[in-house]
Design a protein around this motif. Structure first.
Motif, short mmCIF file in Angstrom:
data_model
loop_
_atom_site.label_atom_id
_atom_site.label_comp_id
_atom_site.label_asym_id
_atom_site.label_seq_id
_atom_site.Cartn_x
_atom_site.Cartn_y
_atom_site.Cartn_z
N SER A 295 -35.76 29.20 17.91
CA SER A 295 -34.94 29.75 16.83
C SER A 295 -33.67 30.41 17.36
O SER A 295 -32.64 30.41 16.68
N ASN B 66 -35.79 19.05 18.69
CA ASN B 66 -36.66 19.82 17.80
C ASN B 66 -35.95 21.08 17.30
O ASN B 66 -36.15 21.52 16.16
N ASN C 103 -33.78 20.30 14.44
CA ASN C 103 -34.55 20.08 13.22
C ASN C 103 -34.88 21.38 12.49
O ASN C 103 -35.34 21.36 11.35
N CYS C 104 -34.67 22.54 13.18
CA CYS C 104 -34.91 23.83 12.54
C CYS C 104 -33.80 24.21 11.57
O CYS C 104 -33.93 25.17 10.80
N VAL D 13 -31.46 28.77 9.07
CA VAL D 13 -32.58 28.66 10.01
C VAL D 13 -33.71 29.53 9.45
O VAL D 13 -33.54 30.73 9.28
N SER D 14 -34.83 28.91 9.14
CA SER D 14 -35.98 29.62 8.54
C SER D 14 -35.56 30.39 7.30
O SER D 14 -36.01 31.52 7.07
N ALA E 28 -31.15 27.70 17.85
CA ALA E 28 -30.83 27.15 16.53
C ALA E 28 -29.89 28.09 15.76
O ALA E 28 -28.97 27.63 15.07
#
Length: 455
Positions: free
Chosen positions: A29, A71, A74-75, A109-110, A32
């Motif tokens: 994270s 990956n 992709n976040c 992000v999230s 990202a």
């Protein structure tokens, strides 16, 4: 990217459009969020394998690392595309991530929007603040928009650009076009950005007539009588220098004698405070407001510095003074490169602290519609006493005079100086406190007195 370009970026140091990482972060994270912040702003470059001092450490890359980076991407929602380069320097590998400015802002992000603020990335979590911030992102980021009528090199101030490069410590071994590209002064279509025009244009007012600073000197404490009126145009640094010179000319100087050396001239309000405020007013103002300009107004009792645009929507009122988010991050980043900004988000507290160190009242801030700061000038104590509407006794007047001379004076010393008993001293102090004129700061033993000057 060539090795020379990489070295240039490293020498520039971290900024609004450049982030250095010694290694791949352990948390997906974290990387990202850095990428997301660039994508939500003007884009930027992330170099991995370089420490904070600009030393190339290199990283070991294998297929697992490359898969992990994918990956990480992709976040981010919505999906983004970026260019990834592996650059070899002295048998060390530097990973270079070119992050473009996105066309589908906001990116998250999230569930959190990440934005670029100077050389830092910040998270916006409140749903309402997300909505406020991105409901009109073009308006928030005036300096990132294209200026189609600006012509290069005809309208470009080449001399100031070279001065900027030297002052910022940027290597001049590469061509100007490369440096312009690395500083993100152009948008994807090849047009110069508004912020670049404000900073490096020969005549920015040709494109933005509202981008000026007006300085006025008034007689008294209101705007009835104008004694002097001067407007400063040119690029933002020229406006900054012009306004600062005006303040030096119109305010009073105090003289400090230090030993056998020459006397030192000190402005009645510390100059560093004005430097801080002027940079804020030029970097954070709303340049979309065509009917308003940056103002420096000097009165008998104060100096008001005002710029269009109140507190940015994404900063809550209770966060004022602890967080900073510029309407013009490109402009702010250019000032930062010139070392004219000390620490992001601390300007308000530095202004307050500077006034307190000079034994002057705290500045007053206005944050709605226009952003304004009022700096109160040193008080002529006897004039202030004569203008008080409250009726004070002779003992109370004498007590205030003694406290004005020595804010740490004890009650015992007050009793001796104005020849009143302890009980009378206590009663007069109590009355002055109730009137809102006198305040005790700290303990009875080690504290001090503060006279409340009302304006």
């Amino acid at each position: 990217m060539k090795k020379e370009e990489l070295n240039l970026l490293i020498k520039q140091g971290e900024g609004y459009n450049l982030e250095l990482k010694k290694s791949l972060p352990s948390k997906a994270s974290e990387l990202a969020e850095e990428i997301c912040a660039f994508t939500n702003a003007a884009g930027g470059v992330l170099l991995i394998g370089i420490d904070d001092e600009g030393v190339i450490r290199g990283i070991n890359l294998d297929n697992n690392h490359r898969s992990r980076i994918q990956n990480i991407l992709n976040c981010i929602e919505p999906k983004i595309e970026l260019t990834i380069e592996e650059i070899s320097v002295d048998n060390k590998t530097v990973l270079c991530l070119h992050c473009p400015s996105g066309n589908e802002k906001p990116y998250t992000v999230s569930g959190s929007i990440i934005v670029r603020n100077g050389p830092n990335s910040e998270k916006i979590t409140s749903v309402q603040r997300m909505r406020d911030f991105f409901q009109n992102s073009d308006r928030i980021f005036f300096d990132e928009a294209r200026c189609e009528s600006f012509k290069y090199p005809e309208d470009f101030n080449q001399k100031f650009f070279r001065d900027f490069i030297r002052h910022s410590g940027i290597s001049d071994v590469l061509e100007d076009e490369t440096i312009i590209s690395n500083l993100q002064l152009k948008e994807k279509g090849g047009y110069f950005k508004n912020g670049a025009v404000l900073f490096f244009g020969k005549d920015p007012q040709k494109f933005f007539p509202q981008a000026i600073t007006r300085c006025l000197l008034f007689k008294g404490c209101n705007k009835t009588y104008i004694l002097d009126d001067k407007t400063f145009a040119g690029n933002l640094l020229e406006q900054y220098n012009g306004a600062l010179t005006y303040l030096r000319q119109k305010l009073n100087l105090n003289y400090i004698i230090q030993g056998a050396g020459p006397r030192k001239e000190v402005l009645e309000i510390p100059e560093d405070i004005f430097k801080e405020c002027l940079i804020n007013s030029l970097a954070h103002r709303d340049y979309y407001e065509k009917g308003a300009v940056t103002h420096v107004d000097i009165f008998d009792d104060r100096v008001d510095i005002t710029n269009p645009g109140g507190l940015v929507n994404s900063i809550a009122k209770e966060e004022f003074g602890s967080r900073s988010l510029s309407r013009n991050p490109l402009v702010f980043g250019l000032f930062l490169r010139m070392n004219m900004v000390e620490k992001i988000g601390s300007g308000i507290n530095r202004m307050i602290g500077g006034m307190r160190e000079a034994n002057l009242p705290d500045p007053k801030f206005g944050i709605h519609g226009f952003f304004s700061v009022s700096f109160f000038r040193p008080i002529n104590f006897e004039v202030w006493l004569s203008q008080l509407t409250l009726k004070l006794t002779t003992s109370q007047l004498n007590l205030l005079r003694e406290i004005h001379l020595n804010g740490q004076i004890s009650k015992k010393r007050l009793s001796e100086r104005i020849k009143l008993g302890k009980t009378a001293i206590d009663n007069n102090i109590s009355s002055l406190k109730q009137m809102g004129i006198l305040q005790r700061i700290g303990s009875d033993r080690s504290g001090s007195w503060k006279i409340i000057f009302n304006f």
